[in-house]
Write a protein that holds these residues in place. Structure first.
Motif, PDB file in Angstrom:
ATOM      1  N   GLY A  92       0.806  -1.209   0.000  1.00 34.78           N
ATOM      2  CA  GLY A  92       0.000   0.000   0.000  1.00 34.78           C
ATOM      3  C   GLY A  92       0.837   1.256   0.000  1.00 34.78           C
ATOM      4  N   VAL A  93       0.152   2.370   0.183  1.00 34.42           N
ATOM      5  CA  VAL A  93       0.793   3.679   0.274  1.00 34.42           C
ATOM      6  C   VAL A  93       0.192   4.435   1.456  1.00 34.42           C
ATOM      7  CG1 VAL A  93       1.311   3.859  -2.193  1.00 34.42           C
ATOM      8  CG2 VAL A  93      -0.848   4.741  -1.323  1.00 34.42           C
ATOM      9  N   LEU A  94       0.963   5.381   1.967  1.00 32.75           N
ATOM     10  CA  LEU A  94       0.487   6.238   3.055  1.00 32.75           C
ATOM     11  C   LEU A  94       0.153   7.623   2.514  1.00 32.75           C
ATOM     12  CD1 LEU A  94       2.992   5.365   5.927  1.00 32.75           C
ATOM     13  CD2 LEU A  94       0.577   4.760   5.791  1.00 32.75           C
ATOM     14  N   GLU A 100       0.310  12.201  -0.477  1.00 28.60           N
ATOM     15  CA  GLU A 100       0.691  10.801  -0.676  1.00 28.60           C
ATOM     16  C   GLU A 100       2.213  10.724  -0.690  1.00 28.60           C
ATOM     17  OE1 GLU A 100       0.425   7.262  -3.965  1.00 28.60           O
ATOM     18  OE2 GLU A 100      -1.392   8.473  -3.648  1.00 28.60           O
ATOM     19  N   ILE A 101       2.732   9.922   0.225  1.00 26.36           N
ATOM     20  CA  ILE A 101       4.182   9.772   0.365  1.00 26.36           C
ATOM     21  C   ILE A 101       4.641   8.636  -0.559  1.00 26.36           C
ATOM     22  CG2 ILE A 101       6.070   9.432   2.004  1.00 26.36           C
ATOM     23  CD1 ILE A 101       4.257  11.770   2.800  1.00 26.36           C
ATOM     24  N   SER A 133       5.184  -7.151   5.426  1.00 27.82           N
ATOM     25  CA  SER A 133       4.021  -6.401   4.917  1.00 27.82           C
ATOM     26  C   SER A 133       3.780  -5.147   5.750  1.00 27.82           C
ATOM     27  CB  SER A 133       2.765  -7.279   4.897  1.00 27.82           C
ATOM     28  OG  SER A 133       2.915  -8.347   4.008  1.00 27.82           O
ATOM     29  N   THR A 134       4.849  -4.379   5.974  1.00 25.17           N
ATOM     30  CA  THR A 134       4.739  -3.155   6.763  1.00 25.17           C
ATOM     31  C   THR A 134       5.096  -1.928   5.935  1.00 25.17           C
ATOM     32  OG1 THR A 134       7.010  -3.348   7.593  1.00 25.17           O
ATOM     33  CG2 THR A 134       5.265  -4.322   8.945  1.00 25.17           C
ATOM     34  N   LEU A 135       4.455  -0.825   6.284  1.00 27.85           N
ATOM     35  CA  LEU A 135       4.752   0.486   5.700  1.00 27.85           C
ATOM     36  C   LEU A 135       5.220   1.380   6.845  1.00 27.85           C
ATOM     37  CD1 LEU A 135       1.501   0.841   3.590  1.00 27.85           C
ATOM     38  CD2 LEU A 135       3.779   0.462   2.669  1.00 27.85           C
ATOM     39  N   THR A 136       6.348   2.057   6.639  1.00 28.73           N
ATOM     40  CA  THR A 136       6.891   2.922   7.686  1.00 28.73           C
ATOM     41  C   THR A 136       7.311   4.252   7.085  1.00 28.73           C
ATOM     42  OG1 THR A 136       7.789   0.953   8.767  1.00 28.73           O
ATOM     43  CG2 THR A 136       8.602   3.087   9.537  1.00 28.73           C
ATOM     44  N   PHE A 137       6.828   5.342   7.691  1.00 22.51           N
ATOM     45  CA  PHE A 137       7.275   6.671   7.289  1.00 22.51           C
ATOM     46  C   PHE A 137       7.670   7.441   8.534  1.00 22.51           C
ATOM     47  CE2 PHE A 137       6.376  11.221   6.874  1.00 22.51           C
ATOM     48  CZ  PHE A 137       7.306  11.538   5.893  1.00 22.51           C
ATOM     49  N   THR A 138       8.865   8.015   8.483  1.00 25.62           N
ATOM     50  CA  THR A 138       9.339   8.853   9.580  1.00 25.62           C
ATOM     51  C   THR A 138       9.653  10.234   9.026  1.00 25.62           C
ATOM     52  OG1 THR A 138      10.313   6.918  10.631  1.00 25.62           O
ATOM     53  CG2 THR A 138      11.054   9.069  11.419  1.00 25.62           C
ATOM     54  N   ILE A 158      -3.803   3.336   1.945  1.00 28.52           N
ATOM     55  CA  ILE A 158      -4.504   2.743   0.805  1.00 28.52           C
ATOM     56  C   ILE A 158      -3.767   1.433   0.542  1.00 28.52           C
ATOM     57  CG2 ILE A 158      -5.165   3.016  -1.614  1.00 28.52           C
ATOM     58  CD1 ILE A 158      -4.922   6.089  -1.137  1.00 28.52           C
ATOM     59  N   TYR A 159      -4.477   0.309   0.655  1.00 27.78           N
ATOM     60  CA  TYR A 159      -3.802  -0.981   0.588  1.00 27.78           C
ATOM     61  C   TYR A 159      -4.545  -1.949  -0.343  1.00 27.78           C
ATOM     62  CZ  TYR A 159      -7.453  -2.215   3.938  1.00 27.78           C
ATOM     63  OH  TYR A 159      -8.665  -2.408   4.553  1.00 27.78           O
ATOM     64  N   TRP A 160      -3.786  -2.919  -0.864  1.00 29.48           N
ATOM     65  CA  TRP A 160      -4.340  -3.886  -1.791  1.00 29.48           C
ATOM     66  C   TRP A 160      -3.488  -5.148  -1.775  1.00 29.48           C
ATOM     67  CZ3 TRP A 160      -1.979   0.681  -3.007  1.00 29.48           C
ATOM     68  CH2 TRP A 160      -0.746   0.596  -3.663  1.00 29.48           C
ATOM     69  N   ARG A 161      -4.074  -6.241  -2.278  1.00 34.24           N
ATOM     70  CA  ARG A 161      -3.307  -7.483  -2.445  1.00 34.24           C
ATOM     71  C   ARG A 161      -2.293  -7.255  -3.555  1.00 34.24           C
ATOM     72  NH1 ARG A 161      -3.995 -12.229  -0.494  1.00 34.24           N
ATOM     73  NH2 ARG A 161      -3.182 -13.225  -2.377  1.00 34.24           N
ATOM     74  N   ILE A 162      -1.102  -7.743  -3.358  1.00 31.78           N
ATOM     75  CA  ILE A 162      -0.024  -7.540  -4.321  1.00 31.78           C
ATOM     76  C   ILE A 162      -0.412  -8.085  -5.695  1.00 31.78           C
ATOM     77  CG2 ILE A 162       2.357  -8.201  -4.886  1.00 31.78           C
ATOM     78  CD1 ILE A 162       2.915  -8.119  -1.840  1.00 31.78           C
TER      79      ILE A 162
END
Length: 179
Positions: A92-94, A100-101, A133-138, A158-162
């Motif tokens: 997904g994306v953050l 949108e990053i 399956s992690t999203l990280t933004f700092t 916003i997430y989806w199956r690969i």
């Protein structure tokens, strides 16, 4: 013997069924305190049974295991990062405060040769780790968001199956307050 002594002796000698019942006198302060204690215990037990905390309170979709900061957090530090743990096989994306990053797969960063004790340089984007399956933004220098100002912020994943692609994406939005 007096007449009253005679009647007492006769009552004591009489079988229990024939004795007049002694009247029990209620101690009003004791009854009031007992009632208050009973109501207090009832309220405590009820609160424990209906209280919702932790992951249940976050009301996350089934495909999201954890988000950080937690939804409706009220004391997040300005340098805190945003983290989303998705179900296996999802990406997904953050989107933070409407921005949108860009997302980069940690595997795409390449095999960086680093001397022992050296830090590797991570680009100021959302990092996706496929294995977890992690999203990280700092927030950092050069990132679209360098830090969180005091006040309420909105985060969206916003997430989806690969294997399905972004056209079948779902989203989850939450807010947090920075102090």
């Amino acid at each position: 013997m007096t007449e009253s002594q005679d009647s007492v002796e006769q009552l004591e000698a009489a079988p229990a069924e024939q004795r007049p019942a002694r009247r029990w006198r209620a101690d009003k302060p004791l009854l009031i305190v007992s009632a208050l204690v009973a109501v207090g215990l009832f309220l405590i037990v009820r609160g424990l049974l209906v209280g919702i905390t932790g992951d249940e309170r976050a009301n996350l979709p089934d495909l999201i295991d954890r988000v950080d900061p937690v939804p409706e957090a009220v004391q997040v530090l300005s340098q805190s990062g945003v983290f989303v743990d998705l179900a296996p096989g999802h990406t997904g994306v953050l989107v933070i405060d409407g921005i949108e990053i860009e997302t980069v797969n940690v595997d795409e960063l390449g095999n960086v040769q680093v001397e022992p004790g050296q830090q590797i340089e991570i680009p100021p984007v959302t990092i996706y780790e496929a294995g977890n399956s992690t999203l990280t933004f700092t927030p950092s220098e050069g990132a679209p968001i360098t830090g969180f100002d005091s006040g309420e912020h909105t985060a969206q994943v916003i997430y989806w199956r690969i294997d399905e692609g972004r056209q079948r994406a779902r989203s989850f939005t939450w807010t947090f307050n920075v102090v």
